[in-house]
Design a protein around this motif. Structure first.
Motif, PDB file in Angstrom:
ATOM      1  N   ARG A  83      -4.544   0.214 -13.931  1.00  0.00           N
ATOM      2  CA  ARG A  83      -3.832   0.228 -15.271  1.00  0.00           C
ATOM      3  C   ARG A  83      -4.833   0.597 -16.344  1.00  0.00           C
ATOM      4  NH1 ARG A  83       1.690   0.048 -13.925  1.00  0.00           N
ATOM      5  NH2 ARG A  83       1.792  -1.498 -12.172  1.00  0.00           N
ATOM      6  N   ASP A 137      -2.088  -4.163  -7.374  1.00  0.00           N
ATOM      7  CA  ASP A 137      -1.980  -3.999  -9.036  1.00  0.00           C
ATOM      8  C   ASP A 137      -3.282  -4.411  -9.857  1.00  0.00           C
ATOM      9  OD1 ASP A 137      -1.074  -3.308 -11.262  1.00  0.00           O
ATOM     10  OD2 ASP A 137       0.706  -4.121 -11.033  1.00  0.00           O
ATOM     11  N   PHE A 196      -2.727   0.531  -7.912  1.00  0.00           N
ATOM     12  CA  PHE A 196      -2.716   1.093  -9.282  1.00  0.00           C
ATOM     13  C   PHE A 196      -3.927   0.565  -9.944  1.00  0.00           C
ATOM     14  CE2 PHE A 196       1.901   0.578  -8.173  1.00  0.00           C
ATOM     15  CZ  PHE A 196       2.197   2.004  -8.468  1.00  0.00           C
ATOM     16  N   LYS A 244      -0.731   1.522  -1.771  1.00  0.00           N
ATOM     17  CA  LYS A 244      -0.614   1.755  -3.264  1.00  0.00           C
ATOM     18  C   LYS A 244      -1.687   0.965  -3.777  1.00  0.00           C
ATOM     19  CE  LYS A 244       4.156   2.738  -4.038  1.00  0.00           C
ATOM     20  NZ  LYS A 244       4.621   1.903  -2.945  1.00  0.00           N
ATOM     21  N   GLU A 283      -3.011   5.452  -7.899  1.00  0.00           N
ATOM     22  CA  GLU A 283      -2.577   5.717  -9.220  1.00  0.00           C
ATOM     23  C   GLU A 283      -3.746   5.086 -10.333  1.00  0.00           C
ATOM     24  OE1 GLU A 283       1.395   6.067  -9.932  1.00  0.00           O
ATOM     25  OE2 GLU A 283       1.701   6.486  -7.849  1.00  0.00           O
ATOM     26  N   ARG A 338      -1.436  -8.882  -7.264  1.00  0.00           N
ATOM     27  CA  ARG A 338      -1.324  -8.448  -8.622  1.00  0.00           C
ATOM     28  C   ARG A 338      -2.424  -9.267  -9.487  1.00  0.00           C
ATOM     29  NH1 ARG A 338       1.683  -9.400 -13.321  1.00  0.00           N
ATOM     30  NH2 ARG A 338       2.944 -10.939 -11.982  1.00  0.00           N
ATOM     31  N   CYS A 396       0.532  -3.007  -1.871  1.00  0.00           N
ATOM     32  CA  CYS A 396       0.597  -2.480  -3.410  1.00  0.00           C
ATOM     33  C   CYS A 396      -0.535  -3.495  -4.078  1.00  0.00           C
ATOM     34  CB  CYS A 396       1.787  -2.674  -3.897  1.00  0.00           C
ATOM     35  SG  CYS A 396       1.749  -2.141  -5.873  1.00  0.00           S
ATOM     36  N   GLN A 449      -2.135   5.808  -1.516  1.00  0.00           N
ATOM     37  CA  GLN A 449      -1.625   6.359  -2.861  1.00  0.00           C
ATOM     38  C   GLN A 449      -2.177   5.547  -4.107  1.00  0.00           C
ATOM     39  OE1 GLN A 449       2.895   5.783  -2.063  1.00  0.00           O
ATOM     40  NE2 GLN A 449       3.062   6.240  -4.345  1.00  0.00           N
TER      41      GLN A 449
END
Ligand code: ATP
Ligand code: MG
Lengths: 380, 250
Positions: free
Chosen positions: A278, A247, A276, A274, A308, A218, A245, A306
Motif C-alpha cells: 500500500r 497485504d 499488495f 498477489k 501491486e 495481512r 494474497c 501479481q
C-alpha cells in the motif's frame, strides 16, 4: 450443468434453516447474511477471473449431506473476528460462514505452548463440512498449529481458518491436506499480524481430486514478518489451486513466499500470488517464489505472480519457474549407480524436501517424508 | 586388462573432440592424463562414465573385456566405474548420507553383498570419512549444496571411498584444493589404491603426482594421446609447457 445455482439453491436453503440455533441471534444474523451473499454470488465458476482455471461444477453434480453445526460459545473477540471474515470473496466462502461449525482457540498472552495444537478437519464420505476455526494468539504468545485433512472417502471440506496473531506473538501453522484422491477441498486461511509478530505458514497439498487453498496474510502493524510456504504434489488427474494474497497495509513488514509444485500424470496446478504494497507501506520487503517440476508431458501448471506496489521504498522480488528434472543432476546420480527411476525419484524428493525440511515438528516432518516417498513409490 | 580404449572418436553436438584415442589400463596401475585446456580430458571422462550428451562416432571401449559403451551409466557405476567430476553437481534436498547409502546399497545388490540400514551405514560412512578427514557434519547436508569448491572435491573422494570402484577416473580432483587438502585427499586416494583397482588422474599439476605416483603419464592434445612417459614427463611438461609435445606430435 450450466446453472448449478438454480438447481442447488432450494437444496442448500432447506439445509440452511437447520443451522439457525435461535440461541445466538447475532450469529444467526451473520449466518443469514452470509447465506444471502451465497444466494447472490452462486458457486464460483471459471467465469470469475479468480476461478479461471478451477472448475468446481463437477463437485456439485451430486448432493452433499450438510451437517448442523455444533453449538459453541462465541466470545466478543471471536465474534468480531468472525464478522471480519471475507464471506463475500465467493459463494463457497459465504457458504462456509452460513454453515460454519465454529471452534475458537485462544492462546493466552505470554504463553509458550510446548506441544503443537492439532486440528483435524477431515470430512466424512458424502458430507460437505464447513469447519471454521478461529485462533486468537494473544500478545507475546508462541504456538504451533497443525491443521490436517485426511478424509478416507469422497468428502467435501469447505473450511476456513482465521488466525489473529497478536503483538509480539508467534504462530507456526502447518496445513497438511492429504485427503482421499476422490475428495474435494476448499480452504481459506486468513491471518492478520500485529506489531512485531511472526506468522510462519507451510501448506502441503497432496490429496483430493480438486482442491483449492486461498491464503491471505495481512499486516496490521509495523514489524511483522510472515513466511508463506507450500508444496503441492499432484498426480493422475488431480487439480490444485493456491491463491495467496499478502497485504502490506502498513510500513516495515517482511513477507517470504516460497511455493513448490510437483506435477505428474495429467495433473494440473495453479498458483496465483498477489502481493499488495500500500501507498504508506515504506520499508516493505516482499519476496515471492514459485517453482514447479513437471514429471510428465501432460501435466501442466499455470503460475501467475501479481504484484501491486504503490510505494517506492520497498524491496520486492518474485520469480516463477516451470521445468523438468535437471539432466546434469540426474547424470550425477546415475554415475553413482542409482537406477534411473530411483534417481528421478530422489531428485523429486529433494525438490519437495526443501519445503518439508523446514517443518519443525519431527513427527509431522517424518509423516510428510513418508507421504512424499509413498507418492513416489520409493523407499529411501 | 581392466580398460582398453581403441581408436575412440567421440564428441558433442556434432563436434568431434576425441579423435582416435587409445589407452590401456591394467589393474593396480595409476595413469595420469595431462594436456592443455580444451584438449578433451573431461570429454574422455564423461564418455567413459556414459554421459548421454556425448556421442561416440567410432572406436571401442572394453572394460574387463565387456563393451563399456553398451552399458548404461548406472550399470557402469555398479560394475565399478567411478568418475569424480571436475565440477561436482549440487543435489538440493537430498542428504549426503541418504544419497551415499542408496548408492552403496545399489552396488551391494549388484555384487551380492550385504545392504546396510541407516544406522549401520552411518558407522561405515564415519570410517570412510576418516580416509579424507571429512567432518561428519557434511553427512546431513544436501549433496554438495553450498559446499566450497574444495569441499566438493573432497566429497567426490569420499564417494569413491564408499563405493570402492575398480576403475576411478578423477577429473581434476586436485584443482580447487588448498595445500593441506591436496595432501589429505591425495593420501586418501593412495589408501584406496590397491592391486585390484586402477586410477586415472586427470590433472594440470605435477604437484599431485608427487603424492600419487603414476605408472604412466599420457599427454592428451587435440583429442589424441600425443606422448606417453614415466613420472618425469610431468616434470618436463611443468617446465616446458605443451607446445613442444604438440609440435612433436604433428
Ligand atoms: N556442447 C559443446 N558444444 C561444442 N563444443 C563443446 C561442447 N562441450 C565441450 N565442448 C568443447 O570440447 C572441447 C573439449 O572440452 P573438455 O571439457 O573435454 O576439455 P578438457 O581437456 O577437460 O579441458 P580443461 O583442462 O579446461 O578441463 C573444448 O574445446 C570445449 O569447448
Ligand atoms: Mg576438463
Amino acid at each position: 450443468m450450466m446453472n448449478t445455482k438454480a438447481v442447488l439453491d432450494p437444496y442448500f436453503a432447506e439445509s440452511f434453516r437447520a443451522t439457525l440455533s435461535g440461541a445466538n441471534s447475532e450469529l444467526d444474523a451473520l449466518r443469514e447474511s452470509a447465506f444471502r451473499t451465497f444466494e447472490s454470488l452462486g458457486l464460483p465458476s471459471p467465469r470469475n477471473e479468480e476461478w479461471k482455471y478451477t472448475d468446481i461444477s463437477s463437485i456439485f453434480r451430486s448432493e452433499w449431506r450438510m451437517l448442523k453445526p455444533a453449538a459453541t460459545e462465541i466470545g466478543v473477540d471471536a465474534m468480531s473476528i468472525l464478522k471480519r471474515f471475507k464471506a463475500d470473496r465467493n459463494g463457497l466462502a459465504a457458504l462456509n460462514l452460513a454453515f460454519a461449525d465454529i471452534k475458537v482457540m485462544t492462546i493466552p498472552a505470554d504463553t509458550r505452548l510446548a506441544e503443537p495444537i492439532e486440528i483435524d478437519l477431515s470430512a466424512a464420505e458424502d458430507e460437505m463440512s464447513a469447519p471454521h476455526v478461529i485462533v486468537i494468539a494473544e500478545p507475546g504468545s508462541s504456538s504451533t498449529i497443525v491443521e490436517t485433512y485426511r478424509s478416507s472417502g469422497r468428502g467435501l471440506t469447505n473450511s476456513a481458518m482465521q488466525i489473529v496473531v497478536g503483538d509480539n506473538a508467534s504462530v507456526t501453522h502447518y496445513r497438511v491436506q492429504n485427503d482421499d484422491t476422490a475428495a474435494f477441498s476448499y480452504g481459506i486461511t486468513e491471518a492478520t499480524l500485529g506489531r512485531d509478530s511472526r506468522y510462519d505458514a507451510t501448506s502441503i497439498e497432496l490429496g483430493c481430486s480438486i482442491s483449492r487453498h486461498d491464503i491471505d496474510v495481512r499486516f496490521t502493524a509495523e514489524g511483522g514478518e510472515a513466511w508463506v510456504d507450500g508444496l503441492y504434489m499432484l498426480s493422475g488427474s488431480q487439480h490444485h489451486d493456491t491463491h495467496s494474497c499478502i497485504d502490506h497495509a502498513v510500513p516495515n513488514c517482511i513477507s517470504h513466499q516460497r511455493y513448490k509444485g510437483v506435477l505428474d500424470g495429467r495433473s494440473r496446478g495453479v498458483f496465483n500470488g498477489k502481493v499488495f504494497v500500500r501507498e504508506n507501506a515504506h520499508g516493505t520487503d516482499a519476496q515471492q517464489q514459485n517453482k514447479n517440476l513437471l514429471l510428465s508431458n501432460e501435466a501442466r501448471v499455470d503460475t501467475k505472480p501479481q504484484l501491486e506496489i504503490f510505494n517506492d521504498d520497498v524491496k520486492c522480488s518474485h520469480g516463477a519457474t516451470v521445468g523438468q528434472l535437471e539432466d546434469e543432476e540426474l547424470f550425477y546420480l546415475l554415475t553413482r549407480g542409482l537406477p534411473e527411476p530411483l534417481a528421478r525419484n530422489l531428485l523429486t524428493y529433494g525438490f519437495a524436501e526443501e519445503i518439508i525440511n523446514k517443518i519443525g515438528v519431527g513427527s509431522i516432518k517424518g509423516e510428510l517424508d513418508a507421504m512424499v516417498l509413498n507418492r513416489l513409490g520409493t523407499a529411501i | 586388462m581392466l580398460l582398453e580404449v581403441r581408436n575412440l572418436h567421440a564428441g558433442i553436438d556434432g563436434k568431434e573432440i576425441l579423435k582416435g584415442l587409445n589407452l590401456q589400463v591394467n589393474k593396480g596401475e595409476v595413469h595420469a592424463i595431462m594436456g592443455p585446456n580444451g584438449s578433451g580430458k573431461s570429454t574422455l571422462s564423461k564418455v567413459l562414465a556414459g554421459h548421454p550428451a556425448y556421442e561416440v562416432m567410432s572406436g571401442e571401449v572394453l572394460y574387463e573385456g565387456k563393451d563399456l559403451l553398451e552399458m548404461e551409466p548406472d550399470e557402469r557405476a555398479r560394475d565399478g566405474v567411478f568418475m569424480a567430476f571436475q565440477y561436482p553437481v549440487e543435489v538440493p534436498g537430498v542428504s549426503n548420507s541418504q544419497f551415499l547409502r542408496l548408492a552403496y546399497n545399489e552396488k551391494m545388490k549388484h555384487v551380492g553383498g550385504e545392504e546396510l540400514d541407516p544406522l549401520e551405514f552411518n558407522d561405515y560412512l564415519k570410517e570412510k570419512a576418516k580416509i579424507v578427514e571429512m567432518d561428519p557434519q557434511f553427512f546431513k547436508r544436501s549433496v554438495n549444496e553450498g559446499f566450497s569448491g574444495g569441499e566438493k572435491k573432497r566429497n567426490e573422494i569420499l564417494q569413491m571411498a564408499v563405493l570402492e570402484p575398480k576403475l576411478a577416473i578423477l577429473d581434476e580432483t586436485d584443482s580447487g584444493l588448498d595445500i593441506d587438502a591436496l595432501r589429505i585427499v591425495a593420501e586418501g586416494v593412495n589408501k584406496l589404491r590397491n592391486e585390484n583397482n586402477a586410477i586415472i588422474l586427470v590433472t594440470h599439476y605435477q604437484r599431485l603426482l608427487n603424492y600419487i605416483k603414476p605408472d604412466i603419464v599420457h599427454v592428451l592434445a587435440n583429442g589424441k594421446i600425443v606422448k606417453e612417459g614415466g613420472k618425469d614427463l610431468a616434470l618436463e611438461l611443468e617446465e616446458k609447457g605443451y607446445d613442444w609435445v604438440k609440435a612433436a606430435s604433428i
